[in-house]
Design a protein around this motif. Structure first.
Motif, PDB file in Angstrom:
ATOM      1  N   VAL A 170      90.900-112.398  25.546  1.00 40.32           N
ATOM      2  CA  VAL A 170      91.695-112.402  26.314  1.00 40.32           C
ATOM      3  C   VAL A 170      91.083-112.353  27.640  1.00 40.32           C
ATOM      4  CG1 VAL A 170      93.974-111.599  27.250  1.00 40.32           C
ATOM      5  CG2 VAL A 170      94.134-112.048  24.975  1.00 40.32           C
ATOM      6  N   LEU A 171      90.579-111.608  27.372  1.00 42.41           N
ATOM      7  CA  LEU A 171      90.084-111.111  28.832  1.00 42.41           C
ATOM      8  C   LEU A 171      89.385-112.287  29.383  1.00 42.41           C
ATOM      9  CD1 LEU A 171      88.663-109.099  31.009  1.00 42.41           C
ATOM     10  CD2 LEU A 171      87.157-108.542  29.754  1.00 42.41           C
ATOM     11  N   THR A 172      87.876-112.819  28.444  1.00 44.92           N
ATOM     12  CA  THR A 172      86.433-114.278  29.224  1.00 44.92           C
ATOM     13  C   THR A 172      88.240-115.605  28.815  1.00 44.92           C
ATOM     14  OG1 THR A 172      85.958-113.507  27.123  1.00 44.92           O
ATOM     15  CG2 THR A 172      85.918-115.104  27.888  1.00 44.92           C
ATOM     16  N   ALA A 173      89.205-115.053  28.912  1.00 43.89           N
ATOM     17  CA  ALA A 173      90.221-116.022  29.335  1.00 43.89           C
ATOM     18  C   ALA A 173      90.770-115.736  30.438  1.00 43.89           C
ATOM     19  CB  ALA A 173      91.210-117.270  27.953  1.00 43.89           C
ATOM     20  N   ALA A 174      91.419-114.973  30.659  1.00 45.00           N
ATOM     21  CA  ALA A 174      91.718-114.838  31.759  1.00 45.00           C
ATOM     22  C   ALA A 174      91.299-115.168  33.232  1.00 45.00           C
ATOM     23  CB  ALA A 174      91.937-113.341  31.854  1.00 45.00           C
ATOM     24  N   GLU A 175      89.916-115.399  33.248  1.00 44.06           N
ATOM     25  CA  GLU A 175      88.508-115.702  33.727  1.00 44.06           C
ATOM     26  C   GLU A 175      88.306-117.203  34.613  1.00 44.06           C
ATOM     27  OE1 GLU A 175      85.099-112.429  33.918  1.00 44.06           O
ATOM     28  OE2 GLU A 175      85.082-113.946  32.623  1.00 44.06           O
ATOM     29  N   THR A 176      89.146-117.464  33.532  1.00 45.86           N
ATOM     30  CA  THR A 176      89.846-119.414  33.772  1.00 45.86           C
ATOM     31  C   THR A 176      90.469-120.192  34.059  1.00 45.86           C
ATOM     32  OG1 THR A 176      88.171-119.225  31.290  1.00 45.86           O
ATOM     33  CG2 THR A 176      86.828-119.051  32.931  1.00 45.86           C
ATOM     34  N   VAL A 177      91.336-119.157  33.062  1.00 41.56           N
ATOM     35  CA  VAL A 177      92.704-120.094  33.276  1.00 41.56           C
ATOM     36  C   VAL A 177      93.497-120.605  34.488  1.00 41.56           C
ATOM     37  CG1 VAL A 177      93.958-117.922  33.228  1.00 41.56           C
ATOM     38  CG2 VAL A 177      94.823-120.134  31.540  1.00 41.56           C
ATOM     39  N   ALA A 178      92.779-119.430  35.573  1.00 43.80           N
ATOM     40  CA  ALA A 178      93.347-120.675  36.330  1.00 43.80           C
ATOM     41  C   ALA A 178      93.435-122.369  36.854  1.00 43.80           C
ATOM     42  CB  ALA A 178      93.312-120.033  37.669  1.00 43.80           C
ATOM     43  N   PHE A 179      91.779-122.132  35.825  1.00 38.44           N
ATOM     44  CA  PHE A 179      92.019-124.133  36.532  1.00 38.44           C
ATOM     45  C   PHE A 179      92.801-124.437  35.866  1.00 38.44           C
ATOM     46  CE2 PHE A 179      87.608-122.156  37.479  1.00 38.44           C
ATOM     47  CZ  PHE A 179      87.222-122.609  38.022  1.00 38.44           C
ATOM     48  N   LEU A 180      92.971-124.065  34.174  1.00 39.29           N
ATOM     49  CA  LEU A 180      93.844-124.713  33.831  1.00 39.29           C
ATOM     50  C   LEU A 180      95.951-124.896  34.656  1.00 39.29           C
ATOM     51  CD1 LEU A 180      94.938-127.040  31.449  1.00 39.29           C
ATOM     52  CD2 LEU A 180      94.971-124.292  29.583  1.00 39.29           C
ATOM     53  N   LEU A 181      95.987-124.546  35.002  1.00 38.13           N
ATOM     54  CA  LEU A 181      97.565-123.566  35.491  1.00 38.13           C
ATOM     55  C   LEU A 181      97.508-123.630  36.952  1.00 38.13           C
ATOM     56  CD1 LEU A 181      98.166-120.160  34.485  1.00 38.13           C
ATOM     57  CD2 LEU A 181      98.317-121.951  34.065  1.00 38.13           C
ATOM     58  N   ILE A 182      96.593-124.180  37.697  1.00 33.71           N
ATOM     59  CA  ILE A 182      96.604-124.143  39.219  1.00 33.71           C
ATOM     60  C   ILE A 182      95.351-125.959  39.585  1.00 33.71           C
ATOM     61  CG2 ILE A 182      97.803-122.278  40.266  1.00 33.71           C
ATOM     62  CD1 ILE A 182      95.362-121.398  41.580  1.00 33.71           C
ATOM     63  N   GLY A 183      94.538-125.822  38.616  1.00 39.13           N
ATOM     64  CA  GLY A 183      93.540-126.304  39.661  1.00 39.13           C
ATOM     65  C   GLY A 183      93.589-127.181  39.965  1.00 39.13           C
ATOM     66  N   LEU A 184      95.061-128.568  39.286  1.00 39.28           N
ATOM     67  CA  LEU A 184      95.581-129.644  40.484  1.00 39.28           C
ATOM     68  C   LEU A 184      96.074-130.096  41.720  1.00 39.28           C
ATOM     69  CD1 LEU A 184      96.706-131.833  36.502  1.00 39.28           C
ATOM     70  CD2 LEU A 184      94.289-131.847  38.176  1.00 39.28           C
ATOM     71  N   PRO A 185      96.873-129.289  41.336  1.00 41.81           N
ATOM     72  CA  PRO A 185      97.325-129.022  42.892  1.00 41.81           C
ATOM     73  C   PRO A 185      96.583-128.521  43.795  1.00 41.81           C
ATOM     74  CG  PRO A 185      98.528-127.592  41.547  1.00 41.81           C
ATOM     75  CD  PRO A 185      97.726-127.585  40.341  1.00 41.81           C
ATOM     76  N   ALA A 186      95.676-127.494  43.298  1.00 42.08           N
ATOM     77  CA  ALA A 186      94.280-127.115  44.012  1.00 42.08           C
ATOM     78  C   ALA A 186      93.715-128.145  44.860  1.00 42.08           C
ATOM     79  CB  ALA A 186      93.365-126.039  43.791  1.00 42.08           C
ATOM     80  N   GLY A 187      93.338-128.958  43.943  1.00 40.10           N
ATOM     81  CA  GLY A 187      92.247-130.164  45.060  1.00 40.10           C
ATOM     82  C   GLY A 187      93.102-131.077  45.925  1.00 40.10           C
ATOM     83  N   ALA A 188      94.926-130.953  45.678  1.00 40.57           N
ATOM     84  CA  ALA A 188      95.682-131.696  46.750  1.00 40.57           C
ATOM     85  C   ALA A 188      95.608-130.540  47.478  1.00 40.57           C
ATOM     86  CB  ALA A 188      97.223-131.845  46.523  1.00 40.57           C
ATOM     87  N   TRP A 189      94.918-129.702  48.157  1.00 38.40           N
ATOM     88  CA  TRP A 189      95.360-128.518  48.538  1.00 38.40           C
ATOM     89  C   TRP A 189      94.815-128.704  49.550  1.00 38.40           C
ATOM     90  CZ3 TRP A 189      98.766-124.735  45.374  1.00 38.40           C
ATOM     91  CH2 TRP A 189      99.998-124.987  45.208  1.00 38.40           C
ATOM     92  N   VAL A 190      93.540-128.609  49.051  1.00 35.33           N
ATOM     93  CA  VAL A 190      92.199-128.028  49.351  1.00 35.33           C
ATOM     94  C   VAL A 190      91.911-129.665  50.558  1.00 35.33           C
ATOM     95  CG1 VAL A 190      89.027-128.431  49.019  1.00 35.33           C
ATOM     96  CG2 VAL A 190      91.067-127.083  47.759  1.00 35.33           C
ATOM     97  N   ASP A 191      92.208-131.138  50.324  1.00 31.47           N
ATOM     98  CA  ASP A 191      92.114-132.132  50.542  1.00 31.47           C
ATOM     99  C   ASP A 191      92.641-131.872  51.803  1.00 31.47           C
ATOM    100  OD1 ASP A 191      90.016-132.954  49.451  1.00 31.47           O
ATOM    101  OD2 ASP A 191      91.034-134.648  48.544  1.00 31.47           O
ATOM    102  N   ARG A 192      93.664-131.073  52.650  1.00 28.91           N
ATOM    103  CA  ARG A 192      94.630-130.999  53.539  1.00 28.91           C
ATOM    104  C   ARG A 192      93.908-130.049  54.146  1.00 28.91           C
ATOM    105  NH1 ARG A 192     100.675-131.203  50.901  1.00 28.91           N
ATOM    106  NH2 ARG A 192     101.309-132.506  50.253  1.00 28.91           N
TER     107      ARG A 192
END
Length: 415
Positions: A49-71
Motif C-alpha cells: 500500500v505504501l509503495t503504491a501510494a507513492e505513484t498512484v497519482a500518475f494513474l489518478l491525475i496523470g492525464l489532466p495534469a498534462g493539459a494543465w501543464v500545457d496551459r
C-alpha cells in the motif's frame, strides 16, 4: 557539435537543483520503508500500500495534469511543487519526534507528495527542450541521468548508514531539505518563458484526448509506452518486497541494506557516462530496444542471491538492470522529446506518464499480495520473468528496424 551545456547558466541551475533533489529522494526512498518496517512494524500488505501510494497519482491525475501543464509556465509550477513536497515530507520526522507518527500518516504524505511529483515531472520534461534546445536534448538528459545515478549509488548507502546512527525519522528530513534546495536553484533561472497560448473554445477533455491520441496512434510511441508500462508493473512488484527480502529473508542490517541498494547505482553512473557513446554506436532506436533486452537477462540473479558470497549475484543483477534502464531512458526520452511539437509536450509526457507510471501502484499492490501468498523470493522470480517479457513490445515494434530518429513522422517524445 562542440558546444556543450556546461556554459549554459539556466541548465546548470536546473542540473544543480535536480541533483540535490535526487539525493534527497534517493535517501527518502530507502529510509521511508525502513521507517515503516523498523518503527511501525509494517506487514507485506502495508508495504505494498505504501509503495503504491507513492505513484498512484500518475494513474489518478496523470492525464489532466498534462493539459494543465500545457496551459501554464512550467518553471514556476516546478518551484511550487518543490515547496509543497518539502513541507509534506518534513511533517514525518516532526510527527516521529513527538511520537505521534502512524502508518496512515505515511500513506497520506506519500499520496500528496506523489501528486506534486506528477506535475513536477510533466513540467520538467516539457521545460527541458525550451531551456536547452532540441539539439542538446541527448546531452542534457545524459547529464541529468548521471546525477540521478550518482544519487541512486550513494543516497541509499548514506540513508542506511545515517538511519543506523541517528534514526530513520531524522534522516528522512534530508529529503524535504533537498526539495527546498531544488526550489532555490530553479528560482534563480533567468531564461524567459512565455505564457503558453490558450486556444479558444478548447475543453480540458479535448486537450487530454489530443495528447493521448498522439501517443496511441504512433506505433513507435505505443511500443515505448507498452514496454515501459510492463517493466514498471514488475518494478512496482519488486519495490514492494525489496526491503523485506533484504531485511527478513537475507537477514541483513540497515547499513548493509543501504549499501547494497546503493550499489545498483553503479550501473546507472556508468550508463549515464557512456549512454551517448552507446547510442551513437547502436543508433538511437536500436539502443531503445536492444539494451533493455540484454539487461533483462540479468534479472534472475536477484532472487538467486543469499546471505553469503551469493549476495554478489544481487549486486551484479541490480547493476546490470540499472545500467540498461538508464541507457534506455536517455535514448527514449530524447527520442520522444525530439519528435513531439512544443504545444503537445506536456500532454504527450503526461499521457505516457499515465500509461507507464500508472502500472507502478498496481504492481506494488500485487507485490504486497504475492509476497504474502507465494513468498518474497518467489515474488522476485515473477519479477525477473516479467522484465524479460516486457521487452517483447520492442522486439515486435517498428523501432527494431530503425537505426536513427526518423523526422518524417511529423515534428511532433520520456517515460
Amino acid at each position: 557539435m562542440t558546444s556543450t551545456l556546461r556554459s549554459h547558466t539556466g541548465f546548470r541551475l536546473l542540473w544543480a537543483g535536480d541533483t540535490v533533489a535526487q539525493f534527497g529522494t534517493a535517501v527518502g526512498h530507502v529510509v521511508l520503508p525502513l521507517l515503516a518496517v523498523g518503527v511501525l512494524q509494517a506487514t507485506p500488505g502495508q508495504m505494498g500500500v505504501l509503495t503504491a501510494a507513492e505513484t498512484v497519482a500518475f494513474l489518478l491525475i496523470g492525464l489532466p495534469a498534462g493539459a494543465w501543464v500545457d496551459r501554464m509556465r512550467r518553471r514556476p509550477l516546478m518551484i511550487r511543487m518543490d515547496l509543497v513536497r518539502a513541507v509534506l515530507l518534513l511533517t514525518i520526522p516532526v510527527a516521529a519526534w513527538f511520537d505521534v507518527l502512524t502508518f496512515p500518516h505515511l500513506v497520506v504524505v506519500a499520496l500528496l507528495a506523489g501528486a506534486c511529483t506528477v506535475f513536477f515531472d510533466v513540467a520538467y520534461q516539457s521545460y527541458l527542450p525550451a531551456l536547452v534546445g532540441r539539439d542538446h536534448l541527448m546531452e542534457g538528459n545524459a547529464k541529468l541521468q548521471a546525477s540521478q545515478s550518482v544519487a541512486i549509488f550513494s543516497g541509499p548507502a548514506i540513508g542506511g548508514g545515517l538511519t543506523s546512527l541517528i534514526g530513520a525519522a531524522t534522516t528522512l528530513a534530508t529529503t524535504g531539505l533537498g526539495y527546498l534546495a531544488s526550489a532555490l536553484c530553479l528560482s534563480r533561472i533567468t531564461t524567459s518563458e512565455p505564457l503558453p497560448e490558450r486556444l479558444p473554445n478548447r475543453s480540458l477533455r479535448a486537450e487530454i484526448a489530443e495528447g493521448l491520441r498522439f501517443v496511441l496512434t504512433d506505433r513507435r510511441l505505443r511500443a515505448i509506452a507498452g514496454c515501459t508500462a510492463s517493466w514498471n508493473l514488475f518494478f512496482g512488484v519488486e519495490g514492494a518486497v525489496r526491503v523485506l527480502f533484504l531485511a527478513r529473508v537475507l537477514g541483513l542490517g540497515e547499513a548493509v541494506i543501504g549499501v547494497l541498494l546503493g550499489l545498483a547505482g553503479v550501473g546507472g553512473i556508468v550508463a549515464a557516462v557512456l549512454s551517448a557513446r552507446i547510442v551513437r554506436l547502436l543508433g538511437q532506436t536500436r539502443a531503445i530496444w536492444l539494451v533493455p533486452l540484454i539487461g533483462s537477462l540479468f534479472g534472475p540473479l536477484i532472487p538467486l542471491s543469499h546471505a553469503d558470497w551469493r549476495v554478489g549475484l544481487l549486486v551484479v543483477g541490480n547493476i546490470a538492470v540499472t545500467f540498461s534502464a538508464v541507457v534506455y531512458n536517455v535514448a527514449q526520452v530524447s527520442y520522444r522529446q525530439s519528435i513531439c511539437p512544443d504545444h503537445l509536450l506536456g500532454r504527450m509526457n503526461a499521457s505516457i506518464r499515465f500509461l507507464v507510471w500508472g502500472t507502478l501502484p498496481l504492481g506494488a499492490l500485487a507485490g504486497g499480495v504475492l509476497g504474502g501468498v507465494i513468498g518474497i523470493r518467489e515474488t522476485l522470480w515473477v519479477v525477473a520473468a516479467g522484465w524479460m517479457l516486457s521487452c517483447l513490445w520492442m522486439v515486435f515494434s517498428p523501432l527494431r528496424k530503425e537505426r536513427d530518429i526518423g523526422r518524417g513522422g511529423g515534428e511532433m517524445v520520456q517515460a
